[in-house]
Design a protein around this motif. Structure first.
Motif, mmCIF file in Angstrom:
data_model
loop_
_atom_site.group_PDB
_atom_site.id
_atom_site.type_symbol
_atom_site.label_atom_id
_atom_site.label_comp_id
_atom_site.label_asym_id
_atom_site.label_seq_id
_atom_site.Cartn_x
_atom_site.Cartn_y
_atom_site.Cartn_z
ATOM 1 N N VAL A 23 0.846 -1.183 0.000
ATOM 2 C CA VAL A 23 0.000 0.000 0.000
ATOM 3 C C VAL A 23 0.884 1.236 0.000
ATOM 4 C CG1 VAL A 23 -0.148 0.085 2.524
ATOM 5 C CG2 VAL A 23 -1.949 1.128 1.140
ATOM 6 N N GLU A 24 0.412 2.284 -0.652
ATOM 7 C CA GLU A 24 1.130 3.573 -0.643
ATOM 8 C C GLU A 24 0.102 4.700 -0.719
ATOM 9 O OE1 GLU A 24 5.133 5.189 -2.481
ATOM 10 O OE2 GLU A 24 3.629 4.954 -4.070
ATOM 11 N N ILE A 25 0.298 5.723 0.085
ATOM 12 C CA ILE A 25 -0.524 6.926 0.013
ATOM 13 C C ILE A 25 0.407 8.130 -0.035
ATOM 14 C CG2 ILE A 25 -2.471 5.916 1.241
ATOM 15 C CD1 ILE A 25 -1.555 7.506 3.724
ATOM 16 N N ASN A 69 4.527 4.237 2.602
ATOM 17 C CA ASN A 69 4.228 2.966 1.954
ATOM 18 C C ASN A 69 4.624 1.811 2.850
ATOM 19 O OD1 ASN A 69 7.075 2.490 1.578
ATOM 20 N ND2 ASN A 69 6.998 3.762 -0.259
ATOM 21 N N GLY A 70 4.102 0.648 2.558
ATOM 22 C CA GLY A 70 4.421 -0.552 3.307
ATOM 23 C C GLY A 70 4.110 -1.783 2.485
ATOM 24 N N SER A 83 8.839 -7.910 5.599
ATOM 25 C CA SER A 83 7.971 -6.751 5.792
ATOM 26 C C SER A 83 8.803 -5.490 5.627
ATOM 27 C CB SER A 83 7.311 -6.780 7.177
ATOM 28 O OG SER A 83 8.286 -6.864 8.198
ATOM 29 N N ALA A 84 8.190 -4.437 5.100
ATOM 30 C CA ALA A 84 8.919 -3.198 4.819
ATOM 31 C C ALA A 84 8.007 -2.005 5.030
ATOM 32 C CB ALA A 84 9.462 -3.209 3.388
ATOM 33 N N PHE A 85 8.635 -0.881 5.335
ATOM 34 C CA PHE A 85 7.904 0.360 5.577
ATOM 35 C C PHE A 85 8.783 1.528 5.137
ATOM 36 C CE2 PHE A 85 7.368 4.034 8.429
ATOM 37 C CZ PHE A 85 6.060 4.374 8.139
#
Length: 800
Positions: free
Chosen positions: A259-261, A273-274, A297-299
């Motif tokens: 997801v990205e905003i 984003n993540g 997992s990433a952020f």
């Protein structure tokens, strides 16, 4: 071999130059104009080529076509009611369809520049390179950075199993390729083939591969090329936007989500984003590959503040990985090792599971960066960036105390860069910069064994200057760089006695390049660059088992009088014969377009003094089992190669692209082959852009057969049985060998369908569609198991 080098350089240079003779104006710009937020097509937009009387208007699907252009690079002025006028630079790349984005209601700015392709970095315009955009990167959200680049001609990847993959450019990998993540050298344990860069490709906006020695601009270690990973550009005046995606793959039963905003106002912009990925055990066509799952997992986030002539940006990213390694790669006896190497099916083929057990690698990587641009005049700009990275790595092995890591490392990296892009002076344009780079690497206690590599502190001060001058449409580039690097090393030998070493190297790096616009449809570029590389700490001081083998560094290994390997002593660098690697690489690229045919030919010569590589020496037994044993060596090496791409526009909707990568290499000092060098490969990609179909706004089908040849330059083979029973004895004067023959060549077939419907987009793809059983010569686990079989991937994205 050295006297032949100038002749080879001249021959490759001239053979590329004489190809470009076509004088017609046959370049085209074929593209679509899209809304930057919704990605919806913009009809009736005006597209004008700056400087000439060439116009086009987009149709109802946002598409346009301009023909009869005489230049490979064109500046387009794009305007549409309700959108800000945009000045966009387009460079013809293999006749591909380009996407141009416009933003709505921009206030406070006269103009926004949104490029269809990423601008070439100063100092690299005469070097062969290619950029992958966001859509190309995200087609498979679970793939590694290296795998995403492997479709570029001249680029492949080396791997240790299914989860650890490193980019290979023109036959070289590891510390000979510089990976820049968000403008910073990615600070990770970049040694051996067991460590891959911890980068979330879902967060990348574009990735550029530079296939040449680019050490002047980016720093030492760029002997073969550079990989630039660029994040979200933080566009201003951008309404709230977002994307969300999910995916599933059949091989490994993997699932993922991302997801990205983001949003941009007149002065501010931000994004966050993540992503999350989990994959279980992969499966070869005939058996399960036990312990090959992964969890990741990433952020990431970024903020920008624009203030008149000042531009401030800050970024942060984090990634956490747990990567399983093939359980069958660990054995406990000589008999089991021989059986594992000769078996068609591994001994360990347990039922499927998502659980990752030993052997495995657990890593966390933090990156924080601040960047300031000061545009003090119309053409002059100062850029300052500062970054810090923390890389935490723990590696677990199959042993009695398996709950304790066998390697536990913390790597802290600091990077400070100041660059001045000066105003044009007498037609000369360029930049001057300085850099301070520092790394501190420490072993954490609790591993219950001698550290594989010692603690060290490395610092480097650098200064560079790059200038270019235009002669009409031709470009001349020249660059010079000075680096001074100091290393302090502290470790223990096999008796637990402490040793220390300190060494400093100072070196100049140069580059010289020229780009000719031979005609309206043909261009030629040539670049020769030098680069150097300090041997990394593993090449010097590695000691003991790592992964599926034991390996010993240049300063931790020697030979006894009877020819057997001696690893009981540590030699200081100043008391050894170890030298810096120095590389000299010439790249030539010829590009031409005529009658819907695009040809791109890249030739290269790379000569490396004191090339460092590891070579097998036999079999040894340690506390954790029996291992193939290697030691590091140095030799002068020569690499010659060619990349060729031919794209044919068969119709307006159907195209075919043929690719070939060829590489020849040699240890020129001993006149013998090198080990683990990429074999010849070729591929054909058929693409049908169907346009609207049924309820879908767009539909695109791709079929990609490929063939990788057997490595005909592989060293001789010495079976494990001969080494274990002593019938073959390896000495320092022995010819290089391998434990097994190079794998047979193999044919693979991939296919995909990409679609868009309203705000939804997605794809269905098949990898290894024929479920072929094969082994990859560049995979360290080729001794133990086949590569994964057929894999179906399903992705679905939503944009809002």
């Amino acid at each position: 071999m050295k006297p032949l080098l100038p002749i080879l350089l001249f021959a490759l240079f001239w053979s590329s130059f004489v190809l470009g003779q076509n004088e017609s104006c046959a370049y085209t710009v074929k593209g679509m104009v899209l809304d930057a937020v919704t990605k919806a097509p913009i009809p009736y937009a005006t597209v004008r080529v700056e400087g000439i009387e060439k116009y086009a208007t987009t149709n109802e699907d946002g598409a346009f076509l301009i023909t009869g252009l005489c230049s490979e690079t064109n500046t387009l002025i794009i305007a549409s009611l309700g959108y800000s006028q945009s000045r966009q630079v387009h460079r013809n790349e293999q006749g591909s369809l380009a996407s141009f984005y416009l933003t709505e209601k921009i206030t406070g700015l006269d103009e926004v520049t949104v490029q269809a392709e990423k601008n070439k970095v100063i100092g690299t315009e005469t070097v062969a390179q290619i950029t992958l955009n966001k859509a190309e990167i995200s087609s498979n959200p679970t793939q590694s950075l290296a795998a995403s680049l492997s479709k570029v001609e001249g680029v492949t990847f080396a791997s240790t199993g299914t989860n650890v993959q490193l980019p290979v450019i023109h036959g070289l990998s590891g510390n000979r390729i510089l990976i820049l993540n968000n403008g910073l050298k990615h600070g990770f344990q970049n040694w051996g083939t067991e460590h891959a860069p911890e980068i979330d490709i879902n967060a990348a906006n574009n990735i550029t591969v530079i296939k040449g020695a680019a050490g002047v601009r980016f720093g030492p270690e760029a002997l073969s090329g550079v990989v630039l990973v660029e994040p979200n550009p933080l566009v201003l005046d951008n309404p709230l936007y977002g994307t969300a995606g999910i995916g599933y793959q059949t091989n490994g039963r993997g699932y993922n989500a991302n997801v990205e905003i983001g949003q941009g106002t007149e002065k501010w912009s931000y994004f966050a984003n993540g992503s999350y990925t989990r994959i279980g055990d992969r499966k070869a066509p005939d058996y399960n590959l036990s312990n090959t799952g992964k969890e990741e997992s990433a952020f990431g986030l970024g903020v920008r503040h624009y203030l008149n002539d000042w531009d401030f940006k800050i970024y942060y990213s984090f990634i956490d990985q747990d990567l399983g390694l093939l359980r069958a790669s660990f054995v406990e006896s000589s008999e089991a090792l021989i059986r594992a190497y000769n078996a068609d099916v591994p001994d360990f083929t347990d039922p499927f599971t998502y659980t990752v057990r030993e052997p495995n690698h657990i890593t966390q990587h933090h990156l924080a960066k601040a960047e300031v641009d000061w545009k003090y005049s119309e053409e002059g700009k100062l850029n300052f960036r500062a970054g810090v990275q923390l890389n935490k790595r723990r590696e677990f092995d199959v042993r009695r105390n398996e709950e304790f890591p066998i390697i536990d490392l913390d790597l802290l990296t600091y990077d400070y860069q100041l660059e001045w892009e000066h105003p044009t002076w007498k037609g000369i344009d360029g930049s001057i910069g300085v850099q301070y780079f520092e790394q501190n690497n420490d072993n954490n206690p609790g591993t219950f064994n001698v550290p594989f590599i010692p603690n060290y502190n490395a610092s480097r001060f650098s200064a560079f200057i790059i200038e270019k001058i235009q002669f009409g449409e031709d470009t001349f580039e020249v660059g010079l760089r000075l680096d001074t690097e100091t290393n302090d090393v502290r470790g223990r030998d096999n008796t637990q006695a402490i040793f220390r070493d300190r060494y400093t190297f100072t070196n100049f790096t140069t580059s010289l390049g020229y780009q000719w616009q031979l005609s309206g449809n043909s261009s030629f570029k040539t670049n020769i660059g030098s680069a150097f590389r300090t041997p990394n700490v593993a090449e010097l001081f590695s000691f003991g088992r790592h992964g599926s083998r034991s390996i010993f560094g240049l300063l931790r290994s020697g030979f006894n009088d009877d020819g057997t390997l001696n690893t009981s002593q540590v030699t200081l660098l100043d008391e050894s014969s170890v030298e810096l690697e120095r590389g000299y690489k010439l790249t030539n690229e010829f590009r031409t377009y005529n009658n819907n045919n695009t040809h791109v030919i890249t030739t290269y010569v790379n000569y490396i003094d004191n090339f460092i590589f590891y070579r097998p020496v036999g079999v040894s037994r340690g506390f954790t089992g029996v291992n193939p044993t290697f030691y590091y060596d140095q030799a002068d090496a020569l690499f010659l190669g060619l990349d060729y791409t031919w794209k044919k526009e068969l119709t307006n909707d159907l195209s075919a692209t043929y690719g070939l990568s060829y590489l020849w290499s040699r240890n020129t000092g001993q006149d013998e082959p090198l080990i683990n060098i990429a074999p010849i490969s070729t591929n054909l990609e058929l693409e049908w852009d169907q346009g609207e179909m049924w309820i879908f706004d767009s539909s695109k089908w791709t079929l990609r057969p490929s063939y990788t040849f057997e490595q005909f330059q592989a060293p001789r083979t010495v079976p494990l049985e001969d080494l274990v029973d002593g019938s073959t004895v390896i000495t320092p004067d022995s010819e290089i060998f391998d434990f097994l023959d190079a794998p047979n060549g193999y044919f693979l077939l991939d296919a995909s369908w990409d679609f868009k419907w309203d705000r939804f987009g997605g794809s269905i793809a098949a990898q290894n569609l024929l479920n072929t059983s094969y082994r990859n010569y560049l995979n360290e686990f080729r001794y133990f198991a086949d590569e994964p079989g057929i894999n179906l991937l399903f992705t679905l994205n939503y944009q809002f």
